[in-house]
Design a protein around this motif. Structure first.
Motif, PDB file in Angstrom:
ATOM      1  N   LYS A  35       0.845  -1.196   0.000  1.00 15.89           N
ATOM      2  CA  LYS A  35       0.000   0.000   0.000  1.00 15.89           C
ATOM      3  C   LYS A  35       0.876   1.240   0.000  1.00 15.89           C
ATOM      4  CE  LYS A  35      -3.637  -2.011   2.837  1.00 15.89           C
ATOM      5  NZ  LYS A  35      -4.334  -1.864   4.125  1.00 15.89           N
ATOM      6  N   ALA A  36       0.458   2.239  -0.781  1.00 13.23           N
ATOM      7  CA  ALA A  36       1.172   3.513  -0.830  1.00 13.23           C
ATOM      8  C   ALA A  36       0.219   4.644  -0.495  1.00 13.23           C
ATOM      9  CB  ALA A  36       1.753   3.730  -2.222  1.00 13.23           C
ATOM     10  N   PRO A  81      -0.804   2.288   7.882  1.00 15.71           N
ATOM     11  CA  PRO A  81      -0.883   1.036   7.141  1.00 15.71           C
ATOM     12  C   PRO A  81      -0.053   1.012   5.849  1.00 15.71           C
ATOM     13  CG  PRO A  81      -2.743   2.381   6.550  1.00 15.71           C
ATOM     14  CD  PRO A  81      -1.947   3.139   7.582  1.00 15.71           C
ATOM     15  N   TYR A  82       0.694   2.057   5.568  1.00 12.63           N
ATOM     16  CA  TYR A  82       1.336   2.191   4.255  1.00 12.63           C
ATOM     17  C   TYR A  82       2.749   1.638   4.247  1.00 12.63           C
ATOM     18  CZ  TYR A  82      -2.621   5.276   3.885  1.00 12.63           C
ATOM     19  OH  TYR A  82      -3.893   5.777   3.921  1.00 12.63           O
ATOM     20  N   VAL A  86       4.666   8.769  -1.101  1.00 11.20           N
ATOM     21  CA  VAL A  86       5.139   9.620  -2.194  1.00 11.20           C
ATOM     22  C   VAL A  86       4.440  10.967  -2.071  1.00 11.20           C
ATOM     23  CG1 VAL A  86       5.289   9.902  -4.700  1.00 11.20           C
ATOM     24  CG2 VAL A  86       5.435   7.620  -3.697  1.00 11.20           C
ATOM     25  N   GLY A  87       5.218  12.032  -2.091  1.00  4.45           N
ATOM     26  CA  GLY A  87       4.631  13.361  -2.007  1.00  4.45           C
ATOM     27  C   GLY A  87       5.369  14.335  -2.901  1.00  4.45           C
ATOM     28  N   ALA A 138       5.223  16.424   0.100  1.00  5.76           N
ATOM     29  CA  ALA A 138       6.425  15.775   0.632  1.00  5.76           C
ATOM     30  C   ALA A 138       6.713  16.254   2.049  1.00  5.76           C
ATOM     31  CB  ALA A 138       7.611  16.048  -0.286  1.00  5.76           C
ATOM     32  N   THR A 139       6.521  17.543   2.279  1.00  5.66           N
ATOM     33  CA  THR A 139       6.714  18.094   3.621  1.00  5.66           C
ATOM     34  C   THR A 139       5.707  17.494   4.591  1.00  5.66           C
ATOM     35  OG1 THR A 139       7.524  20.161   2.685  1.00  5.66           O
ATOM     36  CG2 THR A 139       6.811  20.219   4.972  1.00  5.66           C
ATOM     37  N   ASN A 140       4.443  17.447   4.165  1.00  3.89           N
ATOM     38  CA  ASN A 140       3.411  16.856   5.021  1.00  3.89           C
ATOM     39  C   ASN A 140       3.716  15.398   5.329  1.00  3.89           C
ATOM     40  OD1 ASN A 140       1.809  19.145   5.333  1.00  3.89           O
ATOM     41  ND2 ASN A 140       0.634  18.725   3.496  1.00  3.89           N
ATOM     42  N   LEU A 141       4.153  14.666   4.332  1.00  2.00           N
ATOM     43  CA  LEU A 141       4.477  13.248   4.559  1.00  2.00           C
ATOM     44  C   LEU A 141       5.678  13.078   5.474  1.00  2.00           C
ATOM     45  CD1 LEU A 141       3.785  11.634   1.101  1.00  2.00           C
ATOM     46  CD2 LEU A 141       2.658  11.097   3.265  1.00  2.00           C
ATOM     47  N   SER A 142       6.631  13.996   5.387  1.00  2.00           N
ATOM     48  CA  SER A 142       7.801  13.870   6.261  1.00  2.00           C
ATOM     49  C   SER A 142       7.399  13.980   7.725  1.00  2.00           C
ATOM     50  CB  SER A 142       8.871  14.898   5.903  1.00  2.00           C
ATOM     51  OG  SER A 142       8.470  16.198   6.253  1.00  2.00           O
ATOM     52  N   THR A 143       6.423  14.833   8.029  1.00  3.34           N
ATOM     53  CA  THR A 143       5.971  14.922   9.422  1.00  3.34           C
ATOM     54  C   THR A 143       5.144  13.695   9.806  1.00  3.34           C
ATOM     55  OG1 THR A 143       3.982  16.220   8.907  1.00  3.34           O
ATOM     56  CG2 THR A 143       6.006  17.440   9.365  1.00  3.34           C
ATOM     57  N   TYR A 144       4.437  13.121   8.836  1.00  2.00           N
ATOM     58  CA  TYR A 144       3.642  11.913   9.094  1.00  2.00           C
ATOM     59  C   TYR A 144       4.546  10.716   9.390  1.00  2.00           C
ATOM     60  CZ  TYR A 144       0.543   7.933   8.075  1.00  2.00           C
ATOM     61  OH  TYR A 144      -0.164   6.754   8.128  1.00  2.00           O
ATOM     62  N   VAL A 145       5.507  10.463   8.523  1.00  2.00           N
ATOM     63  CA  VAL A 145       6.370   9.297   8.729  1.00  2.00           C
ATOM     64  C   VAL A 145       7.288   9.492   9.940  1.00  2.00           C
ATOM     65  CG1 VAL A 145       6.254   8.577   6.310  1.00  2.00           C
ATOM     66  CG2 VAL A 145       8.169   9.982   7.075  1.00  2.00           C
ATOM     67  N   SER A 146       7.545  10.743  10.322  1.00  2.00           N
ATOM     68  CA  SER A 146       8.343  11.038  11.517  1.00  2.00           C
ATOM     69  C   SER A 146       7.493  11.076  12.779  1.00  2.00           C
ATOM     70  CB  SER A 146       9.048  12.387  11.367  1.00  2.00           C
ATOM     71  OG  SER A 146       9.896  12.375  10.258  1.00  2.00           O
TER      72      SER A 146
END
Length: 101
Positions: free
Chosen positions: A3-4, A31-32, A36-37, A42-50
């Protein structure tokens, strides 16, 4: 099957994705297999994965509205309208989001 999560850019319009990702973090929803952002995505995803809830919202609503980041006058004088380098470093040095927490 992997899942992405794909998150769009759009500068300040990224506030919507920031809110959705904050809610995901609040619910511990991860669940991913990969993310990819583009641009603000990409900035939003960086805070999510962090796992740093609230940081994207703060960046968009507080930091990106500062004169140091957005300056039409700087643009008229031949510079860039936005200073992403400043925004990156300013965001990193805020106490709440330091690596020492």
């Amino acid at each position: 099957m992997k899942k992405a999560i794909v998150v769009e850019g759009g500068a300040m319009r990224g506030i919507f994705a920031a809110g959705v990702l904050d809610k995901f973090m609040e619910e511990s929803y991860y669940p991913y297999d990969f993310a990819v952002g583009v641009s603000a995505g990409a900035t939003n995803l960086s805070t999510y994965v962090s796992r740093m809830p609230g940081l994207s919202k703060t960046i968009i609503t507080q930091y990106a509205t500062k004169r140091e980041f957005y300056s039409p006058l700087r643009f008229i004088k031949g510079g860039h309208m936005t200073d992403v380098h400043w925004l990156w470093h300013y965001s990193k040095k805020r106490p709440r989001y330091s690596n020492t927490r």
